[in-house]
Scaffold this active site. Structure first.
Site, PDB file in Angstrom:
ATOM      1  N   HIS A  88      13.147  17.059  -5.689  1.00 20.44           N
ATOM      2  CA  HIS A  88      11.801  16.509  -5.517  1.00 20.44           C
ATOM      3  C   HIS A  88      11.824  15.330  -4.544  1.00 20.44           C
ATOM      4  O   HIS A  88      10.998  15.243  -3.622  1.00 20.44           O
ATOM      5  CB  HIS A  88      11.239  16.063  -6.872  1.00 20.44           C
ATOM      6  N   GLU A  89      12.763  14.406  -4.755  1.00 19.78           N
ATOM      7  CA  GLU A  89      12.845  13.239  -3.873  1.00 19.78           C
ATOM      8  C   GLU A  89      13.218  13.646  -2.452  1.00 19.78           C
ATOM      9  O   GLU A  89      12.721  13.074  -1.480  1.00 19.78           O
ATOM     10  CB  GLU A  89      13.846  12.231  -4.430  1.00 19.78           C
TER      11      GLU A  89
ATOM     12  N   HIS B  37      10.233  14.586  -0.540  1.00 22.12           N
ATOM     13  CA  HIS B  37       9.558  13.454   0.103  1.00 22.12           C
ATOM     14  C   HIS B  37      10.246  13.077   1.408  1.00 22.12           C
ATOM     15  O   HIS B  37       9.590  12.676   2.376  1.00 22.12           O
ATOM     16  CB  HIS B  37       9.555  12.243  -0.837  1.00 22.12           C
TER      17      HIS B  37
ATOM     18  N   GLU C 275       2.779  14.570  -4.201  1.00 29.80           N
ATOM     19  CA  GLU C 275       3.627  14.797  -5.366  1.00 29.80           C
ATOM     20  C   GLU C 275       3.688  16.292  -5.696  1.00 29.80           C
ATOM     21  O   GLU C 275       4.756  16.827  -6.011  1.00 29.80           O
ATOM     22  CB  GLU C 275       3.111  14.015  -6.574  1.00 29.80           C
TER      23      GLU C 275
END
Length: 321
Positions: A150-151, A154, A237
């Site tokens: 997930h990070e 980003h 997100e």
């Protein structure tokens, strides 16, 4: 189609980064000018110190772009670690980095029991991924992979550039507002001792109006900073969640990780609210049922988990056919 979505998101984040810097510099310029008017009681003399202050703010924006990751990790109390410090964590991040086609980021650990993580940096080559001790110790390897993915989403989508600039510059805005409020109090006491004939500056009415505007800006600056934080769309997100699923092919792991973070009642110890939009989940809102309200920096956990569960159902349905 997915690649078009990712490229569109990257382009949108680049545009938002430019608009963010331009908007904040404009806000700084107005606040600095009105602050200078309040202190000097002269609309013309205030131009020079306001210009110098704007130049300083521009320099801070450049430094935030170049060194923002270090500033953010320092604000979060994170320390950079090497492979020898935590081989398993390092391997997890390295595996996900290879899967994402990204350079290996710096790895940082936050000595805090609360479960959370964030990514920061101006670009993928200078990115950092920070993870709390609580998250490191509480998740399974698959769940940890999902959070890291997930990070890295980003990082790949260039959310980190926008978010890092936001964290550093909003922090500076709030700091400046506090200085402004103190200066206005000092200026008000000094001006009251000089009497009506003490200003001697140009444009008495303009000075009064601009002083009131400056005082209003100083009071509202934290609120404005909060609104600017909300400019970081919640959709980033969801997109990062989708990226994590794409990289791990395991939506259940990310859903489980989100459930563990939602159930975590550990309060953050020394985290700055200027960083709340950076985290995997907002450390100040995770337990609030109304986290879907207008003032939230993140989508509600329940909505994120529901989307991931729907992916799990779709995958299982496809396998059963």
């Amino acid at each position: 189609m997915a690649n078009e979505t990712f490229h569109a998101q990257i382009a949108a984040n680049q545009r938002r980064s430019l608009l963010l810097v331009a908007g904040l510099l404009a806000l700084f310029a107005v606040t600095l000018y009105t602050l200078a008017v309040a202190l000097l009681h002269d609309t013309q003399a205030a131009i020079v110190p306001a210009g110098l202050g704007l130049a300083g703010a521009s320099l801070v924006a450049i430094c935030a772009h170049q060194f923002g990751a270090s500033a953010v990790t320092a604000m979060a109390g994170a320390r950079t670690i090497s492979r020898d410090d935590d081989p398993q964590l390092w391997n997890v991040i390295e595996e996900m980095t290879i899967a994402a086609g990204l350079p290996m980021p710096r790895v940082a650990l936050i000595e805090e029991d609360a479960l959370n993580a964030f990514a920061a940096g101006p670009d993928p080559k200078r990115a950092v991924i920070a993870i709390t001790r609580g998250l490191r110790d509480s998740l399974t390897r698959e769940e940890l992979q999902a959070v890291v993915a997930h990070e890295l989403g980003h990082v790949r989508n260039l959310d980190i550039r926008f978010s890092t600039l936001l964290a550093v510059m909003v922090g500076m805005l709030v700091f400046m507002s506090e200085i402004a409020r103190r200066s206005f109090r000092f200026s008000g006491r000094r001006h009251s001792t000089r009497g009506r004939g003490g200003s001697g500056g140009s444009g008495g009415l303009a000075v009064v109006i601009l002083t009131l505007v400056g005082l209003l800006l100083a009071i509202l600056a934290p609120l404005l900073g909060r609104l600017i934080q909300l400019a970081a769309s919640r959709e980033r997100e969801y997109l990062a969640d989708a990226t994590a699923v794409q990289l791990t092919r395991h939506p259940e792991a990310l859903a489980n990780a989100l459930e563990k973070l939602g159930a975590d009642a550990t309060a953050p110890t020394e985290q700055s609210r200027a960083l709340q939009h950076l985290y995997f989940v907002n450390p100040f809102e995770r337990a609030r049922e109304h986290a879907s309200a207008l003032w939230s920096t993140h989508p509600p956990l329940a909505a994120r988990i529901a989307r991931l569960r729907s992916l799990v159902t779709a995958v299982r349905t496809g396998e059963s056919r």
